[in-house]
Motif scaffolding. Structure first.
Motif, PDB file in Angstrom:
ATOM      1  N   LYS A 108      37.827  41.069  43.286  1.00 47.76           N
ATOM      2  CA  LYS A 108      36.512  40.705  44.516  1.00 47.76           C
ATOM      3  C   LYS A 108      37.015  41.407  45.340  1.00 47.76           C
ATOM      4  CE  LYS A 108      33.330  37.684  41.683  1.00 47.76           C
ATOM      5  NZ  LYS A 108      32.785  36.165  42.375  1.00 47.76           N
ATOM      6  N   ALA A 109      38.795  40.901  46.380  1.00 51.60           N
ATOM      7  CA  ALA A 109      38.988  40.893  47.419  1.00 51.60           C
ATOM      8  C   ALA A 109      39.511  42.554  47.521  1.00 51.60           C
ATOM      9  CB  ALA A 109      40.607  39.414  47.152  1.00 51.60           C
ATOM     10  N   LEU A 110      40.280  43.220  46.437  1.00 52.29           N
ATOM     11  CA  LEU A 110      40.897  43.710  46.733  1.00 52.29           C
ATOM     12  C   LEU A 110      40.306  45.071  46.234  1.00 52.29           C
ATOM     13  CD1 LEU A 110      44.182  42.307  45.424  1.00 52.29           C
ATOM     14  CD2 LEU A 110      43.323  42.483  48.099  1.00 52.29           C
ATOM     15  N   SER A 111      39.292  44.575  45.492  1.00 50.85           N
ATOM     16  CA  SER A 111      38.497  45.890  45.175  1.00 50.85           C
ATOM     17  C   SER A 111      38.168  46.462  43.865  1.00 50.85           C
ATOM     18  CB  SER A 111      38.688  47.077  46.604  1.00 50.85           C
ATOM     19  OG  SER A 111      37.887  46.478  47.603  1.00 50.85           O
ATOM     20  N   ALA A 112      39.400  46.094  42.697  1.00 47.85           N
ATOM     21  CA  ALA A 112      40.221  46.231  41.948  1.00 47.85           C
ATOM     22  C   ALA A 112      38.662  47.305  41.231  1.00 47.85           C
ATOM     23  CB  ALA A 112      40.891  45.754  41.565  1.00 47.85           C
ATOM     24  N   SER A 113      38.893  48.451  40.434  1.00 45.11           N
ATOM     25  CA  SER A 113      37.463  48.478  39.671  1.00 45.11           C
ATOM     26  C   SER A 113      38.210  48.776  38.167  1.00 45.11           C
ATOM     27  CB  SER A 113      36.988  50.171  39.927  1.00 45.11           C
ATOM     28  OG  SER A 113      38.454  50.757  39.687  1.00 45.11           O
ATOM     29  N   ALA A 114      39.079  48.060  37.380  1.00 43.42           N
ATOM     30  CA  ALA A 114      39.081  48.038  36.223  1.00 43.42           C
ATOM     31  C   ALA A 114      40.698  47.221  35.999  1.00 43.42           C
ATOM     32  CB  ALA A 114      39.632  49.562  35.254  1.00 43.42           C
ATOM     33  N   ILE A 115      41.230  46.656  35.196  1.00 45.95           N
ATOM     34  CA  ILE A 115      42.144  45.360  34.998  1.00 45.95           C
ATOM     35  C   ILE A 115      42.717  45.688  33.781  1.00 45.95           C
ATOM     36  CG2 ILE A 115      43.266  43.572  33.814  1.00 45.95           C
ATOM     37  CD1 ILE A 115      40.671  42.098  35.009  1.00 45.95           C
ATOM     38  N   ALA A 116      44.558  46.600  34.346  1.00 46.06           N
ATOM     39  CA  ALA A 116      45.315  46.494  33.718  1.00 46.06           C
ATOM     40  C   ALA A 116      46.290  45.233  33.162  1.00 46.06           C
ATOM     41  CB  ALA A 116      46.777  47.330  33.619  1.00 46.06           C
ATOM     42  N   ILE A 117      46.048  45.204  31.366  1.00 41.60           N
ATOM     43  CA  ILE A 117      46.626  43.591  30.724  1.00 41.60           C
ATOM     44  C   ILE A 117      47.636  43.426  30.160  1.00 41.60           C
ATOM     45  CG2 ILE A 117      44.864  42.786  30.057  1.00 41.60           C
ATOM     46  CD1 ILE A 117      45.383  40.122  30.704  1.00 41.60           C
ATOM     47  N   SER A 118      49.044  43.444  29.814  1.00 40.74           N
ATOM     48  CA  SER A 118      49.829  43.312  28.690  1.00 40.74           C
ATOM     49  C   SER A 118      48.478  42.623  27.204  1.00 40.74           C
ATOM     50  CB  SER A 118      51.131  43.102  28.619  1.00 40.74           C
ATOM     51  OG  SER A 118      50.917  41.818  28.244  1.00 40.74           O
ATOM     52  N   ALA A 119      49.342  43.154  25.860  1.00 34.43           N
ATOM     53  CA  ALA A 119      48.201  42.859  25.369  1.00 34.43           C
ATOM     54  C   ALA A 119      49.610  41.506  24.793  1.00 34.43           C
ATOM     55  CB  ALA A 119      49.124  43.718  23.524  1.00 34.43           C
ATOM     56  N   GLY A 120      49.751  41.228  25.086  1.00 38.69           N
ATOM     57  CA  GLY A 120      51.129  39.794  24.916  1.00 38.69           C
ATOM     58  C   GLY A 120      50.103  38.889  25.953  1.00 38.69           C
ATOM     59  N   GLU A 121      49.380  38.681  26.744  1.00 38.14           N
ATOM     60  CA  GLU A 121      49.163  37.689  27.534  1.00 38.14           C
ATOM     61  C   GLU A 121      48.958  36.165  27.236  1.00 38.14           C
ATOM     62  OE1 GLU A 121      49.485  37.943  31.472  1.00 38.14           O
ATOM     63  OE2 GLU A 121      51.387  39.978  30.487  1.00 38.14           O
ATOM     64  N   HIS A 122      48.821  35.533  27.949  1.00 37.73           N
ATOM     65  CA  HIS A 122      48.771  34.215  27.919  1.00 37.73           C
ATOM     66  C   HIS A 122      47.236  34.252  27.891  1.00 37.73           C
ATOM     67  CE1 HIS A 122      47.375  29.921  27.888  1.00 37.73           C
ATOM     68  NE2 HIS A 122      48.898  29.736  27.855  1.00 37.73           N
ATOM     69  N   ALA A 123      46.163  33.474  27.295  1.00 43.06           N
ATOM     70  CA  ALA A 123      44.521  33.198  27.083  1.00 43.06           C
ATOM     71  C   ALA A 123      44.097  33.168  28.728  1.00 43.06           C
ATOM     72  CB  ALA A 123      44.244  32.330  26.426  1.00 43.06           C
ATOM     73  N   ALA A 124      44.782  32.785  29.330  1.00 41.53           N
ATOM     74  CA  ALA A 124      44.474  32.059  30.517  1.00 41.53           C
ATOM     75  C   ALA A 124      43.806  33.640  31.400  1.00 41.53           C
ATOM     76  CB  ALA A 124      45.539  31.505  31.678  1.00 41.53           C
ATOM     77  N   ALA A 125      45.090  33.902  31.632  1.00 41.73           N
ATOM     78  CA  ALA A 125      45.045  35.970  32.427  1.00 41.73           C
ATOM     79  C   ALA A 125      44.169  36.879  31.440  1.00 41.73           C
ATOM     80  CB  ALA A 125      46.431  36.928  31.717  1.00 41.73           C
ATOM     81  N   ALA A 126      44.016  36.525  29.545  1.00 40.80           N
ATOM     82  CA  ALA A 126      42.692  37.630  29.333  1.00 40.80           C
ATOM     83  C   ALA A 126      41.169  37.203  29.261  1.00 40.80           C
ATOM     84  CB  ALA A 126      43.377  37.642  27.448  1.00 40.80           C
TER      85      ALA A 126
END
Length: 381
Positions: A85-103
């Protein structure tokens, strides 16, 4: 129920350090609210700012960059949901191994999620990350890139310097989950590329219930919890001076004794291979922190094994403490291409500040008993 005698689950939570306990109890003697301007309030404010300085020092951060939160999960959620919201991102790139909190935080934003895969040793696929960044530029998409520094299940250290070099100079936002890196690897947040970084107290011997989000000045508008202006207006709610004091004390006491822990882990893995020639150690081809072993003995189901080891007084896990009690194989191992039947045999043994070589030896005795019983039952069948 057998009394727990050997704790081997430091990646879930490390036991309370004596220094943290003492700081916690001392701070509980203070009365008042740290936002009050009278003497009692100022005394509590001093406790908080002293703790902030100590945490900042361990993180290589400027003191003003440390925002205390109620947990690492809150810090991660603030970074991702507040960040888009603050940084106006329009998509998220995330690794397949992230912790559930991030996912889960990424899912909660409702934005498109672009997943970056892992290789067979659990490292983030940098070619895929490069392709994601190129696609974003081609489509004029602004990304929030969320990656973990150290995987909580395997201990695999991600190529963070290369990720920093790839994302840092771009227009995209970089968030690093450094929860498992704190106290194990040198952090230098102030001088490094990430815009935000999350850390947690209970991974280094502070109590549960205290974490922090490190924030660069240009990302200082990231918010999650509005309130009365606490944490320089970046996280509302009266701070727990006692928990912050304990976090600071744990950070001050934290030393990089990974060489000692690596020796314990090496003995453990040598012993596992001696007991079971077909044992598989996940991530063994990658650079790991040296305090954790995630392994599987084919045919030895982890649910049965954990219960049997628990009865022997050995506390281990099958992976993340946030998902160990749920049915289903590890998403991290799945992303590494591990077959489900083998992933369902995965056990994680992790060491920390008060671990000894005797802990590894005790586990090997327990594993030997478990394997002997399995072979005996197999022959009987």
């Amino acid at each position: 129920m057998a009394r727990q005698t050997v704790y081997l689950d430091h990646n879930a939570a490390s036991p309370l350090r004596p220094e943290a306990r003492a700081a916690l109890l001392d701070a509980l003697e203070f009365a008042g609210n740290p936002s009050s301007v009278h003497g009692h309030g100022r005394a509590l404010r001093n406790v908080i700012e002293t703790g902030r300085q100590k945490v900042a020092r361990l993180c290589g951060a400027e003191t003003r960059q440390v925002v205390f939160t109620g947990s690492a999960t809150e810090a991660i959620t603030q970074a991702i949901t507040g960040g888009v919201k603050a940084l106006s991102a329009s998509a998220i790139a995330i690794s397949a191994g992230e912790h559930a909190a991030a996912a889960k935080a990424a899912e909660a934003t409702g934005l498109p999620i672009w997943t970056v895969g892992l290789d067979s040793d659990g490292r983030i696929d940098l070619d895929q990350l490069a392709a994601v960044l190129a696609r974003a530029d081609a489509e004029s998409v602004t990304l929030l890139v969320a990656v973990h520094w150290v995987n909580n299940e395997t201990g695999v250290i991600q190529p963070i310097e290369r990720i920093n070099a790839m994302v840092g100079p771009t227009r995209h936002t970089l968030f690093i989950d450094a929860v498992q890196a704190l106290g194990k690897l040198p952090l230098d947040f102030a001088a490094s590329a990430p815009d935000m970084m999350a850390v947690s107290g209970h991974k280094i011997g502070a109590p549960s219930g205290i974490g922090a989000l490190l924030v660069k000045a240009h990302a200082d508008t990231v918010r999650l919890i509005p309130g009365g202006g606490q944490e320089q207006g970046r996280r509302g709610g009266t701070e727990s001076a006692a928990l912050i004091a304990a976090f600071g004390a744990a950070a001050e006491a934290c030393t990089y004794d990974m060489g000692r822990l690596a020796e314990i882990t090496s003995r453990l893995e040598t012993g596992i291979r001696a007991l079971a020639a077909d044992a598989v150690i996940f991530g063994q081809g990658a650079n790991r922190t040296g305090n954790v072993t995630n392994f599987a003995v084919p045919g030895l189901g982890n649910a049965t094994a954990m219960m049997a080891l628990d009865l022997m007084g050995l506390s281990v896990s099958s992976g993340s403490a946030c998902s160990s009690g749920k049915v289903g194989a590890s998403h991290v191992l799945a992303a590494m291409g591990v077959p489900k039947d083998l992933a369902n045999c995965a056990l994680r043994v992790s060491f920390g500040w008060n671990s000894t070589m005797g802990d590894a030896e005790a586990f090997l005795v327990g594993l030997e008993n478990l394997l002997s019983r399995q072979r005996r039952d197999g022959k009987a069948a």
